[in-house]
Design a protein around this motif. Structure first.
Motif, short mmCIF file in Angstrom:
data_model
loop_
_atom_site.label_atom_id
_atom_site.label_comp_id
_atom_site.label_asym_id
_atom_site.label_seq_id
_atom_site.Cartn_x
_atom_site.Cartn_y
_atom_site.Cartn_z
N PRO A 1 9.83 7.66 -11.25
CA PRO A 1 9.95 7.77 -12.70
C PRO A 1 9.32 6.55 -13.40
CG PRO A 1 12.08 7.23 -11.75
CD PRO A 1 11.14 7.48 -10.61
N ALA A 2 8.83 6.79 -14.61
CA ALA A 2 8.16 5.74 -15.38
C ALA A 2 9.01 4.47 -15.55
CB ALA A 2 7.74 6.28 -16.74
N PRO A 3 10.32 4.59 -15.78
CA PRO A 3 11.10 3.36 -16.00
C PRO A 3 11.12 2.39 -14.81
CG PRO A 3 12.32 5.26 -16.79
CD PRO A 3 11.12 5.78 -16.06
N VAL A 4 10.81 2.85 -13.59
CA VAL A 4 10.85 1.93 -12.44
C VAL A 4 9.46 1.39 -12.08
CG1 VAL A 4 12.92 3.02 -11.49
CG2 VAL A 4 10.68 3.67 -10.62
N GLN A 5 8.43 1.80 -12.79
CA GLN A 5 7.08 1.35 -12.48
C GLN A 5 6.96 -0.18 -12.57
OE1 GLN A 5 4.68 3.30 -11.20
NE2 GLN A 5 6.03 5.07 -11.36
N GLY A 6 7.62 -0.78 -13.55
CA GLY A 6 7.60 -2.23 -13.68
C GLY A 6 8.25 -2.92 -12.49
N LEU A 7 9.33 -2.34 -11.97
CA LEU A 7 9.99 -2.89 -10.79
C LEU A 7 9.08 -2.77 -9.56
CD1 LEU A 7 13.65 -1.65 -11.23
CD2 LEU A 7 12.90 -4.02 -11.03
N VAL A 8 8.39 -1.66 -9.45
CA VAL A 8 7.46 -1.47 -8.33
C VAL A 8 6.36 -2.54 -8.40
CG1 VAL A 8 5.74 0.10 -7.32
CG2 VAL A 8 7.96 0.98 -8.04
N ASP A 9 5.85 -2.79 -9.61
CA ASP A 9 4.84 -3.84 -9.79
C ASP A 9 5.40 -5.21 -9.40
OD1 ASP A 9 3.05 -1.95 -10.74
OD2 ASP A 9 3.44 -2.41 -12.85
N SER A 10 6.61 -5.49 -9.84
CA SER A 10 7.23 -6.78 -9.55
C SER A 10 7.44 -6.96 -8.05
CB SER A 10 8.58 -6.88 -10.28
OG SER A 10 9.21 -8.10 -10.01
N ILE A 11 7.88 -5.93 -7.37
CA ILE A 11 8.05 -5.99 -5.92
C ILE A 11 6.71 -6.25 -5.25
CG2 ILE A 11 8.61 -4.61 -3.86
CD1 ILE A 11 10.91 -3.36 -5.56
N HIS B 1 0.84 -1.21 0.00
CA HIS B 1 0.00 0.00 0.00
C HIS B 1 0.87 1.25 0.00
CE1 HIS B 1 -3.74 -2.11 0.26
NE2 HIS B 1 -3.49 -2.61 1.45
N TRP B 2 1.93 1.23 0.79
CA TRP B 2 2.83 2.38 0.85
C TRP B 2 3.48 2.60 -0.52
CZ3 TRP B 2 8.09 3.05 0.15
CH2 TRP B 2 8.60 4.28 0.54
N LEU B 3 3.91 1.51 -1.17
CA LEU B 3 4.52 1.63 -2.49
C LEU B 3 3.55 2.23 -3.50
CD1 LEU B 3 6.59 -1.61 -3.23
CD2 LEU B 3 7.39 0.75 -3.32
N ASP B 4 2.30 1.80 -3.46
CA ASP B 4 1.29 2.36 -4.36
C ASP B 4 1.15 3.86 -4.16
OD1 ASP B 4 0.74 -0.01 -5.69
OD2 ASP B 4 -0.99 -0.51 -4.44
N ALA B 5 1.22 4.30 -2.92
CA ALA B 5 1.10 5.74 -2.63
C ALA B 5 2.32 6.52 -3.15
CB ALA B 5 0.94 5.96 -1.13
N GLN B 6 3.48 5.86 -3.25
CA GLN B 6 4.70 6.52 -3.72
C GLN B 6 4.78 6.57 -5.25
OE1 GLN B 6 6.34 7.90 -1.15
NE2 GLN B 6 4.73 6.81 -0.06
N ARG B 7 4.00 5.76 -5.90
CA ARG B 7 4.05 5.59 -7.35
C ARG B 7 4.09 6.90 -8.15
NH1 ARG B 7 3.17 1.41 -10.81
NH2 ARG B 7 2.78 -0.25 -9.35
N PRO B 8 3.24 7.90 -7.84
CA PRO B 8 3.25 9.13 -8.64
C PRO B 8 4.59 9.88 -8.60
CG PRO B 8 1.27 9.03 -7.28
CD PRO B 8 2.16 7.90 -6.84
N ALA B 9 5.36 9.70 -7.56
CA ALA B 9 6.63 10.42 -7.44
C ALA B 9 7.79 9.67 -8.08
CB ALA B 9 6.94 10.66 -5.96
#
Length: 141
Positions: free
Chosen positions: A25-35, A15-23
């Motif tokens: 960069p686009a290239p790391v969004q896939g890594l955030v999803d994977s985590i 949940h915390w990661l989802d809240a950080q998503r807007p801040a």
């Protein structure tokens, strides 16, 4: 997140990661999803883990401390400087590398926690094979 019970840590971190998503960069969004996906797989394993075990401490340190500190550290870098190379890497690249390491480590921790269950399943399967099918699969002794 250091005070969150271990079994709630994956969901809280996700949940915390989802809240950080807007801040981020686009290239790391896939890594955030994977985590996030790996945290979902890790959650049931952590529910069975003793809070005082060394493995619990390692998970808590990585997921509850290192991951948030990496993202918070990145967020403190002024926007115009995030794409300026320093010591061979930009802050965007450093963030991506750090998230990749965390993603890999969560996968490794999950595999290590599952190792005992995998060994038990293999042993149980071999026992059933010997008991109910004889020792056909083993060849000459």
């Amino acid at each position: 997140m250091t005070q969150v019970p271990l079994k709630a840590l994956p969901r809280t971190t996700e949940h915390w990661l989802d809240a950080q998503r807007p801040a981020l960069p686009a290239p790391v969004q896939g890594l955030v999803d994977s985590i996030g996906v790996k945290l979902e797989f890790l959650a049931p394993q952590l529910a069975l883990l003793d809070e005082q075990s060394p493995a619990a401490g390692e998970v808590r340190k990585l997921v509850g401390e290192q991951l948030p500190e990496l993202i918070k550290g990145y967020a403190r870098v002024p926007e115009p400087l995030r794409r300026v190379e320093r010591n061979g890497l930009t802050p965007d690249q450093q963030l991506a590398q750090g998230l990749q390491v965390i993603d890999d480590e969560i996968a490794e921790m999950s595999a290590q926690l599952a190792q005992g269950d995998l060994d038990l399943l293999a042993t149980r399967g071999r026992y059933l094979q010997i008991k109910y099918q004889g020792d056909e699969g083993s060849g000459p002794a």
